[in-house]
Design an enzyme around this catalytic site. Structure first.
Site, PDB file in Angstrom:
ATOM      1  N   ILE A 402       0.831  -1.204   0.000  1.00 16.72           N
ATOM      2  CA  ILE A 402       0.000   0.000   0.000  1.00 16.72           C
ATOM      3  C   ILE A 402       0.864   1.253   0.000  1.00 16.72           C
ATOM      4  O   ILE A 402       0.534   2.249  -0.643  1.00 16.72           O
ATOM      5  CB  ILE A 402      -0.941  -0.063   1.217  1.00 16.72           C
ATOM      6  CG1 ILE A 402      -1.930  -1.228   1.027  1.00 16.72           C
ATOM      7  CG2 ILE A 402      -1.689   1.244   1.428  1.00 16.72           C
ATOM      8  CD1 ILE A 402      -2.490  -1.786   2.306  1.00 16.72           C
ATOM      9  N   ASP A 403       1.976   1.211   0.708  1.00 17.60           N
ATOM     10  CA  ASP A 403       2.857   2.371   0.785  1.00 17.60           C
ATOM     11  C   ASP A 403       3.416   2.718  -0.594  1.00 17.60           C
ATOM     12  O   ASP A 403       3.372   3.871  -1.027  1.00 17.60           O
ATOM     13  CB  ASP A 403       3.990   2.069   1.765  1.00 17.60           C
ATOM     14  CG  ASP A 403       4.450   3.303   2.524  1.00 17.60           C
ATOM     15  OD1 ASP A 403       3.779   4.341   2.452  1.00 17.60           O
ATOM     16  OD2 ASP A 403       5.482   3.220   3.216  1.00 17.60           O
ATOM     17  N   ASP A 404       3.976   1.723  -1.277  1.00 18.00           N
ATOM     18  CA  ASP A 404       4.498   1.974  -2.618  1.00 18.00           C
ATOM     19  C   ASP A 404       3.408   2.438  -3.561  1.00 18.00           C
ATOM     20  O   ASP A 404       3.621   3.342  -4.377  1.00 18.00           O
ATOM     21  CB  ASP A 404       5.157   0.702  -3.171  1.00 18.00           C
ATOM     22  CG  ASP A 404       6.592   0.568  -2.716  1.00 18.00           C
ATOM     23  OD1 ASP A 404       7.473   1.079  -3.403  1.00 18.00           O
ATOM     24  OD2 ASP A 404       6.819  -0.031  -1.654  1.00 18.00           O
ATOM     25  N   HIS A 478       0.541   8.417   3.935  1.00 16.39           N
ATOM     26  CA  HIS A 478       0.815   8.437   2.495  1.00 16.39           C
ATOM     27  C   HIS A 478      -0.456   8.155   1.697  1.00 16.39           C
ATOM     28  O   HIS A 478      -0.665   8.726   0.626  1.00 16.39           O
ATOM     29  CB  HIS A 478       1.908   7.429   2.155  1.00 16.39           C
ATOM     30  CG  HIS A 478       3.235   7.777   2.747  1.00 16.39           C
ATOM     31  ND1 HIS A 478       4.214   6.842   3.015  1.00 16.39           N
ATOM     32  CD2 HIS A 478       3.755   8.977   3.137  1.00 16.39           C
ATOM     33  CE1 HIS A 478       5.263   7.440   3.540  1.00 16.39           C
ATOM     34  NE2 HIS A 478       5.010   8.730   3.613  1.00 16.39           N
TER      35      HIS A 478
END
Length: 661
Positions: A402-404, A478
């Site tokens: 999810i971060d990427d 993010h």
């Protein structure tokens, strides 16, 4: 200077200084603006020069010498250890030893027992005699801290492979674990994806209990070689530790009594699970530990080293090796091209590189090709959710994160691509998938939704670091920032994410950093998200965070936070100034409207004053986090992308989110 139009990017000139009551203050502000613009221009040119011809960026991902030691032990176990690999790896391991004989797990950190044991054994494999001064110091240090018996479970598993430790004295993890239904406590999907990928092959190793001939004894690493594992009393049965210790004893009994047919079926199921998750490049999950244990497990089940699965797996491990100019060889635990590329794209765009610059377009082309459009293990908790995310690595289709995905979408939105329809379609898929991965409490974890069971951390086997993937402030921030830029703040899930972030703020005004060190990273992630989401800079949460950042700024004008802050509150916000952490603090303060503050001016001056002529910064300190405290990372590109982002936003102002749709 302005950004050129012939493919060579420069930074747009400084903004006019604000009105000042004195000429000296006005001149100083103007000088700082000019210095920041020049520093940003140099950093742009340096970062552009690091781009691969295919469009991606990737800095070295440095961890600790256990990666190198375990690589040698794997090759010894498989019978493929060669002299050149031993020589090059030993050179790197020796160079990392501390004066007291120990090895640390991060730069400047204290000695760590398991890392020291593994490094010592690796150097014994390289031929370093135990009586050599550096080896004797290491052995003395190990014995003073309890010897091998006090090392973590994974270290003792490696030693058990060669008879240096008894399998009977290790926690048991049966392959029948794979038969537990997905709703049952301690099923494999209760573990974070990194732990799951490691535990499944280790169930086979635990069942097989192989022992290869030991090339030498290790008596010098025991406090008492005659009693290498002195008995320890069990914890009270009224607590979880005691309950799980007794469960482990029961599993040891089951190991002796397990029906042969059931055990064989369980191992075959585990093997099939492993093979199905091998990536196209031969690795597993794009990370070294699962790959190492998967190769061992399959080898124990009869897979020949020439088998395509094994051959591809071993070739993938070779690609984790970084060769240094001095001939040493360092093993990366993982590789970070998607993460590095999206962060580099954001940095360049925010520094004034024109949105249709060829380097940015090429980066977008590469990122679009990396989109994952098939389901993976995340679908266990979110069945029916259409795919559309990005992973961290070159190849990791089973585990997009999810971060990427959030950062890739922020990067894609900054570039003017010649095929906008393709970009918009990818952004739509990524935003939909990300929203669908929200956990029930309103936050987002890194790889899975609702991966919050407390039981996996209680297992005696799981002493190697974090093994679950609950929502974190940095990842959630993010996502919220991405949703703000996509104009999706009216979605109830976005509002719940904002509420989750506000509830997670700590009393001192900071946010905990799960994937970066630590509160400086968490706060540097959350403040830009909250202000992009529409919180006024006068909001109490914003003011508390600004106050905290000001209170922990170093005298030299920079910011730093030591990894020891994960286990010792006295280290929170404290540490030597680093380029990446100073940039995170500046990014947060700029988002909070603090451009003209003394804290920002001093931070910008620190960045411009520590930059090299070639546009780069040095950063030996580890500012990335794998597992808080237990596994630390030095992302070598952090020192370039985050300072450039901070300087770019100082010079050009904050990028504007889209209006709500």
């Amino acid at each position: 200077m302005t950004a050129t139009t012939d493919g060579n990017a420069g930074a747009v000139g400084p903004r006019a200084a604000s009105a000042s009551t004195t000429h000296d203050t006005d001149a100083a502000a103007s000088d700082l603006d000019e210095s920041a613009a020049r520093a940003a221009e140099r950093a742009v040119e340096h970062l552009l020069a690091l781009q691969d011809p295919e469009g991606w960026w990737k800095g070295d991902l440095e961890t600790n010498v256990t990666m190198d030691a375990e690589d040698l032990l794997l090759r010894q176990f498989l019978g493929i250890l060669d002299a050149e690999t031993v020589r090059a790896s030993a050179l790197h391991i020796r160079r990392e030893q501390r004066d007291d004989g120990a090895w640390a797990t991060f730069y400047g950190g204290p000695g760590e027992l398991s890392a020291t044991v593994e490094a010592y054994v690796a150097l014994r494999l390289a031929g370093d005699p135990p009586e050599a001064p550096h080896m004797a110091r290491a052995a003395t240090w190990v014995r003073a801290r309890g010897g091998i018996a006090a090392a973590r479970v994974f270290t003792r598993i490696w030693l058990a492979l060669f008879g240096w430790w008894r399998w009977e004295d290790l926690p048991q993890l049966p392959p029948e674990l794979l038969f537990l239904p997905k709703w049952f406590p301690l099923n494999i999907y209760d573990f974070g994806c990194w732990a799951r990928q490691t535990i499944v092959p280790l169930t086979i190793v635990s069942a097989k209990r192989p022992v290869r001939p030991a090339p030498f004894p290790l008596d010098e690493l025991h406090t008492d070689p005659a009693r290498p594992n002195p008995p320890r009393p069990l914890a009270p049965a009224t607590g979880w530790d005691g309950i799980f210790q007794r469960l482990d004893k029961a599993l040891h009994v089951y190991h002796r009594l397990a029906p042969r047919a059931l055990r064989g079926t369980a191992m075959n199921v585990a093997a099939r699970w492993i093979v199905e998750r091998q990536e196209n490049d031969g690795c597993w999950g794009g990370i070294q530990p699962p790959a190492v244990y998967s190769v061992i497990a399959l080898h124990l089940l009869g897979y020949d080293l020439k088998h395509p699965v094994m051959r591809a797996g071993l070739e993938s491990l070779d690609r984790f090796a970084v060769r240094r100019e001095d001939g040493s060889r360092m093993i990366e635990a993982c590789q970070s091209p998607v993460w590095d590329t999206c962060l580099a794209t954001i940095a360049l765009a925010d520094a004034g590189v024109r949105p249709d610059h060829p380097a940015l377009v090429k980066a977008v082309d590469w990122m679009l090709d990396e989109e994952i459009t098939r389901t993976g293990d995340w679908a266990v908790r979110r069945p029916g959710l259409p795919p559309g995310g990005w992973a961290f690595e070159f190849h990791n289709d089973n585990y997009p994160d999810i971060d990427d995905t959030a950062e890739v979408l922020l990067a894609l939105r900054r570039v003017r691509h010649p095929d906008p329809a393709r970009v918009e379609a990818a952004i739509a898929r990524g935003a939909r998938w990300t929203l669908g991965m929200q956990s029930r409490d309103g936050g987002w974890g890194a790889f899975d939704a609702d991966n919050t069971s407390a039981f996996p951390n209680k297992l005696p086997f799981c002493d190697f670091g974090e093994v679950i993937d609950p929502p974190s402030a940095d990842v959630t921030a993010h996502v919220v920032e991405m949703l703000a830029y996509e104009g999706m703040l009216r979605d109830p899930r976005a509002r719940r994410g904002i509420e989750w972030l506000l509830a997670e703020q700590e009393p001192n005004g900071a946010w905990f950093g799960r994937w970066g060190v630590n509160h400086v990273y968490g706060t540097g992630s959350v403040l830009p998200a909250l202000t992009a989401a529409g919180l006024p800079v006068s909001h109490p949460a914003v003011r508390r965070a600004v106050g905290w950042l000001g209170s922990v700024q170093n005298e030299d004008g920079g910011w730093g936070e030591d990894l020891r802050s994960y286990e010792d509150e006295g280290w929170v916000g404290r540490g030597a100034s680093t380029a990446s952490q100073t940039a995170w603090a500046l990014i947060a303060l700029l988002a909070a409207g603090e451009r003209e503050s003394e804290a920002v001016r001093r931070g910008v001056a620190w960045l411009t004053g520590t930059q090299h002529e070639d546009g780069s910064w040095d950063e030996p300190f580890f500012t990335g986090t794998g597992f808080p405290w237990d596994f630390s990372i030095n992302y070598h590109l952090y020192r370039q992308v985050f300072p450039l982002t901070a300087l770019g936003r100082y010079v050009h102002g904050e990028p504007a989110p889209h209006k709500d749709r």
